[in-house]
Design a protein around this motif. Structure first.
Motif, PDB file in Angstrom:
ATOM      1  N   UNK A 118       0.780  -1.199   0.027  1.00  0.00           N
ATOM      2  CA  UNK A 118      -0.034  -0.167  -0.038  1.00  0.00           C
ATOM      3  C   UNK A 118       0.845   1.333  -0.012  1.00  0.00           C
ATOM      4  N   UNK A 119       1.855   1.220   0.893  1.00  0.00           N
ATOM      5  CA  UNK A 119       2.777   2.396   0.979  1.00  0.00           C
ATOM      6  C   UNK A 119       4.215   1.710   1.265  1.00  0.00           C
ATOM      7  N   UNK A 120       5.346   2.832   0.970  1.00  0.00           N
ATOM      8  CA  UNK A 120       6.575   2.223   1.175  1.00  0.00           C
ATOM      9  C   UNK A 120       7.388   1.557  -0.021  1.00  0.00           C
ATOM     10  N   UNK A 121       8.150   0.923   0.347  1.00  0.00           N
ATOM     11  CA  UNK A 121       9.123   0.229  -0.987  1.00  0.00           C
ATOM     12  C   UNK A 121       9.855  -0.782  -0.229  1.00  0.00           C
ATOM     13  N   UNK A 122       9.876  -2.081  -1.175  1.00  0.00           N
ATOM     14  CA  UNK A 122      10.370  -3.384  -0.562  1.00  0.00           C
ATOM     15  C   UNK A 122      11.482  -3.742  -1.757  1.00  0.00           C
ATOM     16  N   UNK A 123      12.856  -4.139  -1.087  1.00  0.00           N
ATOM     17  CA  UNK A 123      13.783  -4.714  -2.120  1.00  0.00           C
ATOM     18  C   UNK A 123      13.690  -6.172  -1.913  1.00  0.00           C
ATOM     19  N   UNK A 124      13.580  -6.773  -3.033  1.00  0.00           N
ATOM     20  CA  UNK A 124      13.719  -8.208  -3.474  1.00  0.00           C
ATOM     21  C   UNK A 124      15.158  -8.477  -3.795  1.00  0.00           C
ATOM     22  N   UNK A 125      16.027  -9.231  -2.994  1.00  0.00           N
ATOM     23  CA  UNK A 125      17.323  -9.275  -3.316  1.00  0.00           C
ATOM     24  C   UNK A 125      18.042 -10.721  -2.865  1.00  0.00           C
ATOM     25  N   UNK A 126      18.956 -10.862  -3.487  1.00  0.00           N
ATOM     26  CA  UNK A 126      19.656 -12.424  -3.354  1.00  0.00           C
ATOM     27  C   UNK A 126      21.104 -12.206  -2.554  1.00  0.00           C
ATOM     28  N   UNK A 170       7.152  -1.393  -5.548  1.00  0.00           N
ATOM     29  CA  UNK A 170       6.627  -0.082  -5.252  1.00  0.00           C
ATOM     30  C   UNK A 170       5.033  -0.018  -4.744  1.00  0.00           C
ATOM     31  N   UNK A 171       4.624   0.930  -4.417  1.00  0.00           N
ATOM     32  CA  UNK A 171       3.247   1.041  -4.035  1.00  0.00           C
ATOM     33  C   UNK A 171       2.210   0.654  -5.018  1.00  0.00           C
TER      34      UNK A 171
END
Length: 223
Positions: free
Chosen positions: A55-63, A77-78
């Motif tokens: 809904x809000x904020x930011x998430x990083x997907x990483x290895x 992203x949102x």
């Protein structure tokens, strides 16, 4: 009356235009959870039992590996979703890190399956979504295997370019972010950016952001 969950779900690309009863079905099974910057939602190898909507904020997907090396796959992203690929696997293939305070809607695995079973259109849309992610992943593997660091850096600068308030084309990513996306260390990115500055392809703004002066030359470097 349509609640905030309903309105939010309707704004998500893969759900847009679905019948109201399907959105209501999904909205009734969502749970809202807040995550702080720097908090991991899950780690590589963890069993993932929820599907996520940002809904809000930011998430990083990483290895990452045991030596601390890191490769960022993508940022969520949102209005983005994640965990479609890992929901029915023994363990997550990557880590999920909150890089900006985030509010997420979570959906349990069983509720996700029940939702998908409601309509063939839903299943088709999710397959398309998965196919797009696989294409991105395949392109990333190809770039890592066959392109040099400067070419990969140029591609990331173009991918994450945006216009600021004055109409200048910039990239807001830090050197650390770029290093993770390119698959190298920060020092190598710094040297590569210096070369691009020396060639007058990019510059550094007073606020330390990367200014893209000649995007056409960056495109040539990507090849």
């Amino acid at each position: 009356m349509h609640g905030p969950e309903f309105q939010f779900l309707q704004s998500i690309g893969i759900l847009s235009g679905l019948d109201d009863h399907l959105i209501h079905f999904l909205a009734s099974r969502l749970h809202k959870k807040k995550f702080r910057k720097g908090e991991h939602i899950f780690f590589q190898g963890d069993k993932v039992s929820h599907f996520y909507f940002v809904e809000m904020g930011r998430v990083e997907i990483y290895k990452s590996d045991m030596d601390g090396r890191k490769l960022t796959l993508w940022f969520i992203e949102p209005k983005g979703t994640f965990c479609l690929a890992t929901l029915h696997t023994p363990g997550a293939f990557a880590n999920a890190l909150v890089i900006e305070d985030a509010m997420l809607y979570t959906l349990k695995e069983k509720d996700f399956d029940d939702f998908v079973s409601q309509s063939g259109e839903i299943a088709t849309r999710l397959v398309h979504c998965m196919s797009q992610k696989m294409e991105l992943y395949s392109t990333m593997v190809n770039d890592m295997a066959f392109k040099g660091i400067l070419a990969r850096l140029a591609k990331m600068l173009l991918t994450y370019q945006q216009l600021d308030a004055s109409g200048t084309t910039i990239c807001k990513l830090s050197q650390g972010d770029l290093a993770s996306l390119v698959g190298t260390c920060r020092e190598v990115v710094a040297r590569s950016l210096k070369k691009l500055r020396d060639d007058n392809i990019v510059a550094t703004s007073p606020s330390r952001q990367i200014v893209i002066i000649q995007p056409d030359k960056l495109k040539k470097l990507c090849k």
